[in-house]
Design an enzyme around this catalytic site. Structure first.
Site, PDB file in Angstrom:
ATOM      1  N   ASN A  42      28.277  49.842  47.038  1.00  0.00           N
ATOM      2  CA  ASN A  42      28.598  50.052  45.631  1.00  0.00           C
ATOM      3  C   ASN A  42      29.207  48.787  45.047  1.00  0.00           C
ATOM      4  O   ASN A  42      29.947  48.055  45.726  1.00  0.00           O
ATOM      5  CB  ASN A  42      29.502  51.275  45.421  1.00  0.00           C
ATOM      6  CG  ASN A  42      30.783  51.246  46.217  1.00  0.00           C
ATOM      7  OD1 ASN A  42      30.814  50.750  47.335  1.00  0.00           O
ATOM      8  ND2 ASN A  42      31.848  51.781  45.655  1.00  0.00           N
ATOM      9  N   GLU A  44      31.230  47.797  41.676  1.00  0.00           N
ATOM     10  CA  GLU A  44      31.874  48.269  40.452  1.00  0.00           C
ATOM     11  C   GLU A  44      31.963  47.148  39.422  1.00  0.00           C
ATOM     12  O   GLU A  44      31.767  45.965  39.747  1.00  0.00           O
ATOM     13  CB  GLU A  44      33.272  48.810  40.784  1.00  0.00           C
ATOM     14  CG  GLU A  44      33.195  50.050  41.662  1.00  0.00           C
ATOM     15  CD  GLU A  44      34.546  50.673  41.972  1.00  0.00           C
ATOM     16  OE1 GLU A  44      34.552  51.797  42.501  1.00  0.00           O
ATOM     17  OE2 GLU A  44      35.597  50.048  41.698  1.00  0.00           O
ATOM     18  N   CYS A  53      25.671  52.256  42.350  1.00  0.00           N
ATOM     19  CA  CYS A  53      25.927  52.879  43.654  1.00  0.00           C
ATOM     20  C   CYS A  53      25.188  52.151  44.773  1.00  0.00           C
ATOM     21  O   CYS A  53      24.168  51.487  44.549  1.00  0.00           O
ATOM     22  CB  CYS A  53      25.466  54.323  43.648  1.00  0.00           C
ATOM     23  SG  CYS A  53      26.171  55.338  42.345  1.00  0.00           S
ATOM     24  N   GLU A  55      23.315  53.339  47.104  1.00  0.00           N
ATOM     25  CA  GLU A  55      21.940  53.804  47.321  1.00  0.00           C
ATOM     26  C   GLU A  55      20.962  53.072  46.409  1.00  0.00           C
ATOM     27  O   GLU A  55      19.884  52.656  46.827  1.00  0.00           O
ATOM     28  CB  GLU A  55      21.822  55.307  47.049  1.00  0.00           C
ATOM     29  CG  GLU A  55      22.729  56.174  47.882  1.00  0.00           C
ATOM     30  CD  GLU A  55      24.049  56.495  47.166  1.00  0.00           C
ATOM     31  OE1 GLU A  55      24.731  55.546  46.691  1.00  0.00           O
ATOM     32  OE2 GLU A  55      24.398  57.682  47.094  1.00  0.00           O
ATOM     33  N   CYS A  89      21.246  58.528  41.601  1.00  0.00           N
ATOM     34  CA  CYS A  89      20.656  57.967  42.823  1.00  0.00           C
ATOM     35  C   CYS A  89      19.575  58.890  43.382  1.00  0.00           C
ATOM     36  O   CYS A  89      18.531  58.419  43.843  1.00  0.00           O
ATOM     37  CB  CYS A  89      21.728  57.713  43.875  1.00  0.00           C
ATOM     38  SG  CYS A  89      22.747  56.283  43.475  1.00  0.00           S
TER      39      CYS A  89
END
Ligand SMILES: [Zn+2]
Length: 135
Positions: A42, A44, A53, A55, A89
């Protein structure tokens, strides 16, 4: 590539997570049909909505390198308990692998197996697509 190796790669990928705001680090490892693994974490952003994210980072890396089919995803969150992919996701994963197997590993190393189909049984699909029957 077995499940243990893939889960270990997700745990390792989590180390690169950039999560200064939530402190919640996530790692993902996506196994392509070619046998190659694409990892993600991830990332941010101070403008929270721009956070991406783990994924989706893995999917974007894979697709940008030409991989289009996937057989498994391993996901490792922070701390105890199992985490699941968010709705965004799942939708992105369903675009390429609607039946993708997902292995979720928690801090103790315990893991659960689920799938995109189980977590998002009715993904959005455009009718023009051949897979539009939602199977
Ligand atoms: Zn997500």
């Amino acid at each position: 590539m077995n499940g243990t190796m893939l889960r270990d790669m997700a745990v390792k990928a989590r180390e690169n997570a950039y999560a200064p705001y939530s402190g919640f680090k996530v790692g993902a490892a996506l196994l392509g049909s070619s046998g190659k693994v694409y990892t993600g974490c991830n990332i941010e952003n101070s403008s929270y909505g721009l956070t991406i994210c783990a994924e989706r980072v893995a999917v974007v890396k894979a697709v940008s390198e030409g991989e289009r089919e996937f057989t498994a995803l391993a996901l490792a969150g922070s701390g105890a308990g199992f985490i699941y992919p968010c709705g965004a996701c799942l939708q992105v994963l369903a675009e390429f692998a609607p039946r993708l197997k997902i292995e979720i590993v928690e801090a103790s190393g315990d893991y659960k197996i689920t799938s995109v189909k189980e977590l998002l049984p009715r993904a959005f699909v455009l009718k023009q697509r051949e897979e539009a029957d939602g199977n």
